[in-house]
Design an enzyme around this catalytic site. Structure first.
Site, mmCIF file in Angstrom:
data_model
loop_
_atom_site.group_PDB
_atom_site.id
_atom_site.type_symbol
_atom_site.label_atom_id
_atom_site.label_comp_id
_atom_site.label_asym_id
_atom_site.label_seq_id
_atom_site.Cartn_x
_atom_site.Cartn_y
_atom_site.Cartn_z
ATOM 1 N N GLY A 102 0.791 -1.220 0.000
ATOM 2 C CA GLY A 102 0.000 0.000 0.000
ATOM 3 C C GLY A 102 0.822 1.268 0.000
ATOM 4 O O GLY A 102 0.344 2.322 -0.437
ATOM 5 N N ARG A 103 2.062 1.188 0.480
ATOM 6 C CA ARG A 103 2.938 2.367 0.441
ATOM 7 C C ARG A 103 4.401 1.967 0.288
ATOM 8 O O ARG A 103 5.301 2.711 0.663
ATOM 9 C CB ARG A 103 2.745 3.213 1.692
ATOM 10 N N ASP A 135 -2.807 7.488 1.605
ATOM 11 C CA ASP A 135 -1.931 8.396 0.857
ATOM 12 C C ASP A 135 -0.581 7.785 0.500
ATOM 13 O O ASP A 135 0.203 8.386 -0.241
ATOM 14 C CB ASP A 135 -1.738 9.707 1.619
ATOM 15 N N ARG A 200 6.379 -12.453 0.733
ATOM 16 C CA ARG A 200 5.773 -12.753 2.026
ATOM 17 C C ARG A 200 4.890 -13.995 1.924
ATOM 18 O O ARG A 200 4.528 -14.430 0.831
ATOM 19 C CB ARG A 200 4.915 -11.569 2.481
ATOM 20 N N ASP A 270 0.985 -11.416 6.368
ATOM 21 C CA ASP A 270 1.531 -10.527 5.340
ATOM 22 C C ASP A 270 2.798 -9.833 5.814
ATOM 23 O O ASP A 270 3.460 -9.147 5.024
ATOM 24 C CB ASP A 270 0.488 -9.493 4.901
ATOM 25 N N ASN A 271 3.152 -10.019 7.082
ATOM 26 C CA ASN A 271 4.391 -9.466 7.622
ATOM 27 C C ASN A 271 5.427 -10.557 7.887
ATOM 28 O O ASN A 271 6.349 -10.359 8.674
ATOM 29 C CB ASN A 271 4.125 -8.706 8.927
#
Length: 518
Positions: A102-103, A135, A200, A270-271
């Site tokens: 996402g970022r 964002d 991952r 996911d980590n």
């Protein structure tokens, strides 16, 4: 101009979307092309000289304006082809569906001077097709924490992703730090993370959950070929060997966490790195006063799913989800269970090895596990600092064990007095065990110094550096980085960095618990 050689195999060999910028609710591909979003005035705050050297970057190149432009997201070196990766994951025990970078935007896979592959990934460089309305930016405080912890863990000997640079953006980012409805403007920053791979568990979970076995198999075949080239074989036997390797590496990683007192805080699937690297430094922390039930994550304060003492069990559960994702590629599920058994066997072996090393023993007997468990119970009940306790045992006399060696480890004088007889009893047991051991005193101390760090990145130390940096002074970040480069050495003039958590930091935000806001 800086000459980096890029071999962007992930983007070349896995299916993806070539058109840039489009946000999609659901992506049926491995990756999407995306460009970093430019920032106002990028400037270098800190960098890892070791990581720069491996990449072939000298000091003048790192200090150049071009470096800040590239690693601030405003420019690209030749050969960079930015992308974001698609994945899913289980978060706090529940399937969360598609997540994705996402970022995080990968710039490319650089080949270092050692011949190794190093994926360069910007965190906080703007939105991606997987940002879900966010964002894509990151604030200075979380970026400092990720930068420092990546390098600190490396020098502790813990398998981890690395960090090349920390760049301020010159832009403000709005965040609600405590999720209490009071968002504030904070300085923005971008970390360049470095790893052989950022793949991952969730990269395999998502296509499996969607029934896309073709993409699942592509992910597995690609990962084995690129990241596990030592594995040979075909079909299920190869996949089984690979899964067992993932389980083994994950066990080694978590055992190191437990050895140094590290708490990840957000062990969602996911980590979890497929290479067994510590990845995604968010609301992490180091155990100060020993408490196996402690978590630094405010989001997990109620259930404490990811607390310190349960990290091995959570890692095993996460591997179970990976096995579940892999199941469509196996006619017989037995090899997957064998892989999970490899995790258990490896973790237990690492735990015995670390027990011996932390106590300064040539070998770990069954009774030594009871001995260290008794010490942990004492540390918990008497509110003793984990790092200082084990470090304090190094110079203990096996003939006349003196409890004063451990006085600095206590957070509460009343508990120190109340536990005096219990501590003396344990020290006598320990001293008797040392007298039976084959190691000489010098050998014992040398072994213990390599297993028990003097310096760890306590949350309050990171927060002090953050406070300085937010006022425009990066020297605290740079000094803390320098200290953490030699965590096992006694460094002259730096005793303050080895001190237990001060009382003012017990309940201060950023020093005790942290949110996922970043």
């Amino acid at each position: 101009m800086t000459q980096l050689h890029f071999d962007n195999r992930l983007r070349q060999q896995l299916p993806g979307y070539q058109e840039e910028g489009a946000r999609r609710r659901e992506v049926r591909a491995a990756w999407s092309a995306v460009m970093p979003t430019p920032v106002a005035a990028p400037y270098l705050i800190a960098h890892s000289a070791e990581m720069a050297h491996v990449l072939g970057l000298d000091a003048s190149e790192v200090a150049s304006a071009a470096f800040a432009q590239v690693f601030g997201g405003n420019a690209l070196y030749p050969g960079m082809q930015p992308w974001a990766v698609n994945y899913g994951g289980h978060q706090f025990g529940h399937w969360a569906g598609q997540l994705g970078d996402g970022r995080a935007i990968s710039l490319g896979e650089a080949i270092g001077i050692d011949g190794g592959r190093y994926e360069l990934q910007l965190k906080g460089a703007g939105p991606t097709p997987y940002s879900r309305g966010a964002d894509g930016r990151a604030v200075l405080r979380s970026s400092i924490r990720e930068f420092l912890c990546s390098e600190s863990m490396h020098h502790l000997g813990v398998p981890t992703t690395r960090a090349l640079s920390l760049v301020g953006t010159g832009d403000a980012v709005v965040r609600d730090m405590f999720y209490d409805g009071r968002p504030q403007r904070e300085p923005g920053a971008i970390v360049c993370r470095v790893a052989p791979s950022f793949i991952r568990f969730g990269n395999f979970e998502l296509p499996s959950a969607r029934g896309d076995n073709a993409l699942l198999r592509q992910w597995v075949d690609f990962t084995i070929a690129r990241d596990f080239p030592e594995l040979v074989g075909t079909a299920e036997a190869l996949y089984a060997d690979w899964f067992a390797q993932v389980c083994q590496r994950t066990a080694v990683m978590v055992a190191h966490w437990m050895r140094v007192g590290f708490v990840h805080g957000v062990m969602n699937t996911d980590n979890m790195s497929i290479l067994g690297l510590t990845i995604d430094y968010g609301p992490y922390g180091w155990v100060d006063d020993y408490d196996p039930d402690w978590t630094p994550n405010t989001t997990d304060a109620q259930g404490r799913r990811y607390r310190f003492g349960t990290q091995p069990q959570v890692a095993y559960w996460n591997l179970g989800r990976l096995a579940q994702a892999m199941a469509p590629l196996f006619a017989d599920q037995a090899p997957l269970q064998q892989g999970l058994n490899r995790f258990r066997d490896t973790y237990l072996a690492c735990d015995r090895r670390d027990t011996a090393a932390k106590l300064g023993l040539a070998e770990c007997r069954d009774e030594d596990l009871e001995l260290i468990d008794a010490l942990r119970a004492l540390m918990r009940d008497a509110e003793m600092d984990m790092t200082l306790t084990f470090r304090g045992l190094i110079d203990l006399s096996p003939v006349h064990p003196d409890p004063a060696q451990l006085h600095d480890a206590f957070y509460d004088d009343h508990k120190r007095v109340a536990s005096a007889s219990q501590l003396q009893e344990w020290l006598q047991r320990y001293a008797a065990r040392l007298q039976q051991d084959a190691l000489s005193p010098d050998e014992r101390r040398a072994l213990m110094r390599l297993a028990n760090p003097r310096y760890v990145l306590r949350n309050y130390l990171a927060q002090q550096a953050i406070d300085q940096a937010e006022q425009g002074d990066p020297s605290g970040v740079q000094e803390l980085l320098e200290v953490m480069r030699r965590p096992y050495d006694d460094q002259s003039g730096r005793a303050a960095f080895a001190a237990r958590r001060p009382e003012w930091a017990r309940d201060r935000a950023g020093c005790s618990m942290l949110s996922c806001s970043s």
